[in-house]
Design a protein around this motif. Structure first.
Motif, PDB file in Angstrom:
ATOM      1  N   LYS A  38       0.818  -1.211   0.000  1.00  0.00           N
ATOM      2  CA  LYS A  38       0.000   0.000   0.000  1.00  0.00           C
ATOM      3  C   LYS A  38       0.853   1.264   0.000  1.00  0.00           C
ATOM      4  O   LYS A  38       0.467   2.263  -0.587  1.00  0.00           O
ATOM      5  CB  LYS A  38      -0.944  -0.001   1.199  1.00  0.00           C
ATOM      6  N   GLU A  41       2.161   1.422  -3.508  1.00  0.00           N
ATOM      7  CA  GLU A  41       1.089   1.168  -4.465  1.00  0.00           C
ATOM      8  C   GLU A  41       1.575   0.295  -5.610  1.00  0.00           C
ATOM      9  O   GLU A  41       1.466   0.647  -6.786  1.00  0.00           O
ATOM     10  CB  GLU A  41       0.493   2.477  -4.974  1.00  0.00           C
ATOM     11  N   GLU A  68     -10.606  -3.940  -2.071  1.00  0.00           N
ATOM     12  CA  GLU A  68     -10.554  -2.632  -1.419  1.00  0.00           C
ATOM     13  C   GLU A  68     -10.542  -1.509  -2.449  1.00  0.00           C
ATOM     14  O   GLU A  68     -11.321  -0.555  -2.360  1.00  0.00           O
ATOM     15  CB  GLU A  68      -9.303  -2.537  -0.540  1.00  0.00           C
ATOM     16  N   TYR A  69      -9.670  -1.620  -3.436  1.00  0.00           N
ATOM     17  CA  TYR A  69      -9.568  -0.566  -4.433  1.00  0.00           C
ATOM     18  C   TYR A  69     -10.760  -0.566  -5.381  1.00  0.00           C
ATOM     19  O   TYR A  69     -11.159   0.485  -5.869  1.00  0.00           O
ATOM     20  CB  TYR A  69      -8.239  -0.665  -5.186  1.00  0.00           C
ATOM     21  N   LYS A  70     -11.344  -1.712  -5.601  1.00  0.00           N
ATOM     22  CA  LYS A  70     -12.537  -1.780  -6.449  1.00  0.00           C
ATOM     23  C   LYS A  70     -13.666  -0.980  -5.806  1.00  0.00           C
ATOM     24  O   LYS A  70     -14.358  -0.223  -6.481  1.00  0.00           O
ATOM     25  CB  LYS A  70     -12.954  -3.243  -6.636  1.00  0.00           C
ATOM     26  N   GLY A  71     -13.823  -1.113  -4.488  1.00  0.00           N
ATOM     27  CA  GLY A  71     -14.842  -0.341  -3.774  1.00  0.00           C
ATOM     28  C   GLY A  71     -14.578   1.151  -3.866  1.00  0.00           C
ATOM     29  O   GLY A  71     -15.503   1.948  -4.085  1.00  0.00           O
ATOM     30  N   GLN A  72     -13.328   1.548  -3.706  1.00  0.00           N
ATOM     31  CA  GLN A  72     -12.975   2.966  -3.801  1.00  0.00           C
ATOM     32  C   GLN A  72     -13.234   3.501  -5.202  1.00  0.00           C
ATOM     33  O   GLN A  72     -13.762   4.605  -5.370  1.00  0.00           O
ATOM     34  CB  GLN A  72     -11.510   3.175  -3.435  1.00  0.00           C
ATOM     35  N   ILE A  73     -12.881   2.728  -6.202  1.00  0.00           N
ATOM     36  CA  ILE A  73     -13.075   3.152  -7.591  1.00  0.00           C
ATOM     37  C   ILE A  73     -14.557   3.294  -7.895  1.00  0.00           C
ATOM     38  O   ILE A  73     -14.985   4.263  -8.526  1.00  0.00           O
ATOM     39  CB  ILE A  73     -12.400   2.157  -8.554  1.00  0.00           C
ATOM     40  N   GLN A  74     -15.365   2.347  -7.417  1.00  0.00           N
ATOM     41  CA  GLN A  74     -16.807   2.416  -7.659  1.00  0.00           C
ATOM     42  C   GLN A  74     -17.420   3.638  -6.980  1.00  0.00           C
ATOM     43  O   GLN A  74     -18.298   4.293  -7.542  1.00  0.00           O
ATOM     44  CB  GLN A  74     -17.489   1.130  -7.200  1.00  0.00           C
ATOM     45  N   ALA A  75     -16.956   3.964  -5.771  1.00  0.00           N
ATOM     46  CA  ALA A  75     -17.470   5.147  -5.073  1.00  0.00           C
ATOM     47  C   ALA A  75     -17.114   6.424  -5.844  1.00  0.00           C
ATOM     48  O   ALA A  75     -17.956   7.317  -6.010  1.00  0.00           O
ATOM     49  CB  ALA A  75     -16.900   5.205  -3.656  1.00  0.00           C
ATOM     50  N   HIS A  76     -15.884   6.516  -6.323  1.00  0.00           N
ATOM     51  CA  HIS A  76     -15.475   7.680  -7.118  1.00  0.00           C
ATOM     52  C   HIS A  76     -16.270   7.751  -8.416  1.00  0.00           C
ATOM     53  O   HIS A  76     -16.661   8.833  -8.855  1.00  0.00           O
ATOM     54  CB  HIS A  76     -13.980   7.639  -7.434  1.00  0.00           C
TER      55      HIS A  76
END
Length: 99
Positions: A38, A41, A68-76
Motif C-alpha cells: 500500500k 502502491e 478494497e480498491y474496487k470499492g474505492q473506484i466504484q465510489a469515485h
C-alpha cells in the motif's frame, strides 16, 4: 491506475471464461506477485516483501487489495456520474435558454 488496469484485465478474462493467469511476475526474483504494498502502491512478490525496502510497509494479499480498491473506484465513479448528470442538466438548460 495500475490496480484498475489489472482489475479490468482480470474481469475481462473472467467474463470470457478464460483461466486467470498471472502474466506478470517480479522482474527481480522471478516470483509471482502475491501481495500489494500500500505504501508504494505496487504488487510485489513474497521475497520483496521480506526485503528492507518493504518490510515496514503495509501489505495486503492481492485479492483483498483488489476488493478494497474496487470499492474505492466504484465510489469515485458514482460521484463522477452524479456530477456528469448535473453538468448535462445545466448544459441542456443553457441550450434551451439560448434557443
Amino acid at each position: 491506475a495500475r490496480v484498475l488496469d489489472i482489475a479490468k484485465r482480470l474481469s475481462l478474462q473472467a467474463a470470457r471464461g478464460e483461466e486467470l493467469v498471472e502474466e506478470e511476475g517480479c522482474k527481480k526474483h522471478w516470483e509471482p506477485l502475491k501481495v500489494f504494498c500500500k505504501d508504494d502502491e505496487a504488487f510485489i512478490c513474497l521475497v520483496c516483501r521480506e526485503s528492507r525496502a518493504h518490510r515496514a510497509h503495509t501489505v495486503l494479499p492481492v485479492p483483498d487489495a483488489v476488493q478494497e480498491y474496487k470499492g474505492q473506484i466504484q465510489a469515485h465513479l458514482r460521484g463522477l456520474k452524479e456530477e456528469r448528470n448535473k453538468l448535462l442538466g445545466i448544459r441542456e438548460a443553457e441550450m434551451r435558454r439560448n434557443w
